[in-house]
Scaffold this motif. Structure first.
Motif, mmCIF file in Angstrom:
data_model
loop_
_atom_site.group_PDB
_atom_site.id
_atom_site.type_symbol
_atom_site.label_atom_id
_atom_site.label_comp_id
_atom_site.label_asym_id
_atom_site.label_seq_id
_atom_site.Cartn_x
_atom_site.Cartn_y
_atom_site.Cartn_z
ATOM 1 N N VAL A 93 8.608 -23.289 -3.545
ATOM 2 C CA VAL A 93 9.641 -24.269 -3.854
ATOM 3 C C VAL A 93 9.572 -25.386 -2.815
ATOM 4 O O VAL A 93 9.815 -25.143 -1.636
ATOM 5 C CB VAL A 93 11.042 -23.626 -3.829
ATOM 6 N N PRO A 94 9.235 -26.618 -3.222
ATOM 7 C CA PRO A 94 9.155 -27.720 -2.260
ATOM 8 C C PRO A 94 10.530 -28.171 -1.803
ATOM 9 O O PRO A 94 11.561 -27.709 -2.310
ATOM 10 C CB PRO A 94 8.432 -28.821 -3.043
ATOM 11 N N HIS A 95 10.544 -29.113 -0.861
ATOM 12 C CA HIS A 95 11.785 -29.477 -0.183
ATOM 13 C C HIS A 95 12.782 -30.201 -1.077
ATOM 14 O O HIS A 95 13.933 -30.398 -0.678
ATOM 15 C CB HIS A 95 11.469 -30.360 1.031
ATOM 16 N N THR A 96 12.404 -30.608 -2.283
ATOM 17 C CA THR A 96 13.357 -31.235 -3.196
ATOM 18 C C THR A 96 14.368 -30.232 -3.736
ATOM 19 O O THR A 96 15.309 -30.612 -4.434
ATOM 20 C CB THR A 96 12.632 -31.899 -4.372
ATOM 21 N N SER A 97 14.147 -28.970 -3.447
ATOM 22 C CA SER A 97 15.099 -27.911 -3.785
ATOM 23 C C SER A 97 15.275 -27.014 -2.571
ATOM 24 O O SER A 97 14.435 -26.982 -1.678
ATOM 25 C CB SER A 97 14.606 -27.061 -4.959
ATOM 26 N N LYS A 98 16.363 -26.275 -2.578
ATOM 27 C CA LYS A 98 16.588 -25.239 -1.571
ATOM 28 C C LYS A 98 16.941 -23.951 -2.300
ATOM 29 O O LYS A 98 17.285 -23.970 -3.483
ATOM 30 C CB LYS A 98 17.682 -25.655 -0.594
ATOM 31 N N VAL A 99 16.850 -22.831 -1.595
ATOM 32 C CA VAL A 99 17.032 -21.539 -2.251
ATOM 33 C C VAL A 99 18.078 -20.715 -1.511
ATOM 34 O O VAL A 99 18.390 -20.961 -0.343
ATOM 35 C CB VAL A 99 15.706 -20.758 -2.323
ATOM 36 N N VAL A 100 18.603 -19.723 -2.234
ATOM 37 C CA VAL A 100 19.551 -18.787 -1.640
ATOM 38 C C VAL A 100 19.037 -17.370 -1.854
ATOM 39 O O VAL A 100 18.684 -16.983 -2.977
ATOM 40 C CB VAL A 100 20.966 -18.960 -2.242
ATOM 41 N N ALA A 103 21.326 -16.030 2.720
ATOM 42 C CA ALA A 103 20.593 -16.954 3.587
ATOM 43 C C ALA A 103 20.193 -18.152 2.749
ATOM 44 O O ALA A 103 19.654 -17.985 1.646
ATOM 45 C CB ALA A 103 19.358 -16.285 4.186
ATOM 46 N N LEU A 104 20.481 -19.348 3.229
ATOM 47 C CA LEU A 104 20.080 -20.575 2.556
ATOM 48 C C LEU A 104 18.840 -21.102 3.260
ATOM 49 O O LEU A 104 18.820 -21.237 4.482
ATOM 50 C CB LEU A 104 21.201 -21.623 2.605
ATOM 51 N N ARG A 105 17.810 -21.401 2.480
ATOM 52 C CA ARG A 105 16.536 -21.769 3.105
ATOM 53 C C ARG A 105 15.900 -22.974 2.415
ATOM 54 O O ARG A 105 16.074 -23.188 1.220
ATOM 55 C CB ARG A 105 15.538 -20.601 2.986
ATOM 56 N N ARG A 106 15.172 -23.751 3.217
ATOM 57 C CA ARG A 106 14.196 -24.691 2.672
ATOM 58 C C ARG A 106 12.847 -24.031 2.861
ATOM 59 O O ARG A 106 12.491 -23.624 3.968
ATOM 60 C CB ARG A 106 14.220 -26.025 3.420
ATOM 61 N N LEU A 107 12.068 -23.900 1.772
ATOM 62 C CA LEU A 107 10.825 -23.148 1.852
ATOM 63 C C LEU A 107 9.643 -24.043 2.224
ATOM 64 O O LEU A 107 9.173 -24.042 3.347
ATOM 65 C CB LEU A 107 10.574 -22.420 0.526
#
Length: 577
Positions: free
Chosen positions: A373-380, A261-265
């Motif tokens: 993790v702010p929106h300048t990064s995304k997570v998997v 799942a790819l997410r913006r936190l």
């Protein structure tokens, strides 16, 4: 009602093309449409509205503080507050009209941009035998919100040409945009006839350079961007051929077998009210993109939480107890409750969202020790079942060959999730086989051992090491060894992606900023030389059947050095999650 309609008509200056030019549309539309439409987003920005009348509101450090100042205007400056409300209504009303799906069925979605609406209008205004040409940001062909438009004009053969030029401000000095722009030409439908395209052009003369221009068919969109049908950003003919070959051999992430799942936190605007200047309670670091780089979650830090970020020194990297000092902290319980979606770990794999194809590296990912993790990064996130081979996915995301392909998909400055889902990623099953260059162990173990040593250099990632099966202390930070480890991984992924030695050398040459930096620092392009030497050694091992002889000496006895439990930061201790 008539009075109100009259007022609104004067205020908004409505234009109905068919009523304004009935004689033109009686003949089917315009013969030629030319334009350079506005490039603004259909979004109300408080910072811009208040820049002149109330700079204190425009310059508020967080969105939460700005909203409080705006609310006070009802009493302090009612006229300004009324003007503010009118402007908000105008933008929101226009947005609602656009998103209704009647006037702009292709571009009235997502984050709406005016240039996209004008592009769709141009396509509607031109006659069946006419042509349209206009200047718009290259995002018209690469963004997720305009994917339906670009797919439609390519599928129907209406796209005659798209020539994208590097960095707007180079051609229009009055702007401050680093994004590219393009000349788009539409023609009468010619189904099956590819469009002529060029990207990263530095001048109009480049359009005549056969090596910089390539053809783009609907089949290319289906192969390279199967989900969105957005336009790949090939910078020359050879880039196009290499990328097409990779996609023939390697599946996109969405179809690769990874359960992810790819997410913006966090959103730095909406969630800024919970940012903490000082750590308290169960606070965890707000981990901004600038703090990490490939295999390094301590790339940069702030000076005692204030001022600009700075790089960590070699001595600091050698201290496994040292952690990044963030600008802000975030309540850990809130992060785990709102964002984890079943992920019950104190670490995550993140990639930088803000990036450019012209930087030293474009796709930058790492394992980081925080869920804030702010929106300048995304997570998997991956499934628990695939957790043991997650280091292999990290290595894949950090490889040069993956970075090269990601550059072919980046039309602006955002490495968005819809791009990542369509990048070619090796399937998990690949790591179950033995590598051709070393049949004494499976590929997964070969890759994971190197990733673990590169990533786990401090106690704050102990939870990550344990979750992937390692119980020991952090690894020493040894620059020479780390360089060789990374070269081995990159050479391996060139083999795994099916690139020849010649193509691997070419890919390395496309990283021109890295080459210039290394030639200045070392007198040669060291990374390319060593990767190709390892590539050759792996090829020889595969040919002869003899195991690849690594340049790496066995880790010395003190490679893994235990440190007392007290050196761990409180929020990173075992069980803290």
């Amino acid at each position: 009602m008539l009075k109100t309609v009259g007022v609104l008509a004067g205020q908004y200056r409505f234009l109905h093309w068919h009523l304004q030019f009935p004689q033109v549309f009686a003949r089917g539309g315009f013969d030629v449409v030319l334009g350079n439409p506005p490039w603004d987003s259909l979004v109300f920005r408080e910072e811009e509205f208040f820049a002149k009348p109330r700079p204190d509101i425009a310059q508020a450090p967080t969105a939460a503080q700005r909203k409080k100042l705006v609310a006070k205007l009802q009493v302090e400056a009612p006229a300004l507050f009324a003007a503010y409300r009118d402007r908000v209504r105008e933008v929101e009303g226009s947005s609602a009209f656009v998103r209704a799906g009647v006037r702009y069925p292709l571009c009235g979605v997502g984050r709406v941009n005016l240039f996209a609406l004008f592009a769709e209008t141009n396509a509607q205004l031109v006659s069946p035998t006419g042509r349209a040409g206009f200047v718009v940001p290259t995002a018209i062909a690469t963004d997720d919100s305009t994917k339906s438009f670009i797919e439609e004009v390519v599928r129907t053969g209406k796209l005659a040409a798209l020539f994208s030029f590097w960095e707007t401000r180079r051609f229009f000095p009055g702007t401050d945009s680093r994004n590219p722009f393009c000349l788009m030409v539409l023609r009468p439908p010619l189904v099956g006839v590819p469009a002529v395209c060029g990207f990263d052009l530095r001048g109009v003369d480049d359009i005549a350079d056969r090596e910089k221009i390539f053809t783009l068919s609907y089949a290319d969109l289906q192969a390279v961007n199967p989900a969105t049908r957005t336009c790949p950003v090939f910078r020359c003919r050879r880039d196009a051929e290499l990328t097409r070959g990779v996609y023939d051999r390697v599946p996109v992430l969405a179809n690769s077998g990874w359960q992810f799942a790819l997410r913006r936190l966090l959103n730095s605007a909406d969630d800024s009210g919970k940012f903490l200047a000082v750590a308290n309670g169960d606070a965890i670091p707000l981990y901004e993109a600038k703090y990490f780089h490939h295999f390094d979650h301590r790339w940069a830090t702030t000076q005692d939480g204030h001022g600009d970020e700075r790089s960590l020194t070699g001595a600091e990297h050698s201290d496994p107890a040292l952690t990044v000092v963030p600008r802000y902290w975030y309540p850990g319980s809130d992060a785990r409750q709102r964002f984890c979606n079943g992920w019950n770990r104190a670490w995550v794999v993140a990639w930088r969202d803000i990036t450019r194809a012209s930087d030293e590296r474009t796709f930058i990912a790492a394992v980081i020790p925080s869920l804030a993790v702010p929106h300048t990064s995304k997570v998997v996130f991956v499934s628990d079942r695939q957790l043991g081979i997650l280091p292999c996915l990290v290595a894949n995301l950090c490889s040069f060959v993956f970075d090269f392909v990601s550059r072919q998909k980046l039309g602006g400055t955002h490495m968005s999730s819809f791009i990542v889902e369509q990048l070619p990623v090796l399937a998990p099953s690949v790591y179950e086989a033995e590598p051709q260059w070393d049949r004494q162990q499976d590929l997964g173990a070969w890759v994971a051992s190197r990733v673990l040593e590169l990533a786990y250099t401090a106690w704050d990632l102990e939870a990550f090491a344990q979750d992937v099966g390692y119980e020991g202390p952090p690894f020493r930070w040894t620059p020479v060894r780390r360089f060789l480890l990374r070269c081995e991984l990159d050479a391996a992924f060139f083999h795994l992606y099916g690139l020849s030695r010649e193509d691997s050398a070419y890919v390395m040459d496309t990283f021109s900023v890295l080459r210039k930096n290394e030639e200045k620092a070392h007198g040669e392009y060291r990374t390319k030389r060593v990767i190709l030497e390892v590539y050759d050694a792996m090829s020889e091992a595969a040919r002869t059947g003899k195991p690849y002889q690594t340049r790496l000496d066995p880790p010395p006895a003190d490679q893994r050095v235990a440190h007392p439990e007290s050196t761990r930061p409180a929020w990173a201790k075992k069980g803290a999650s």
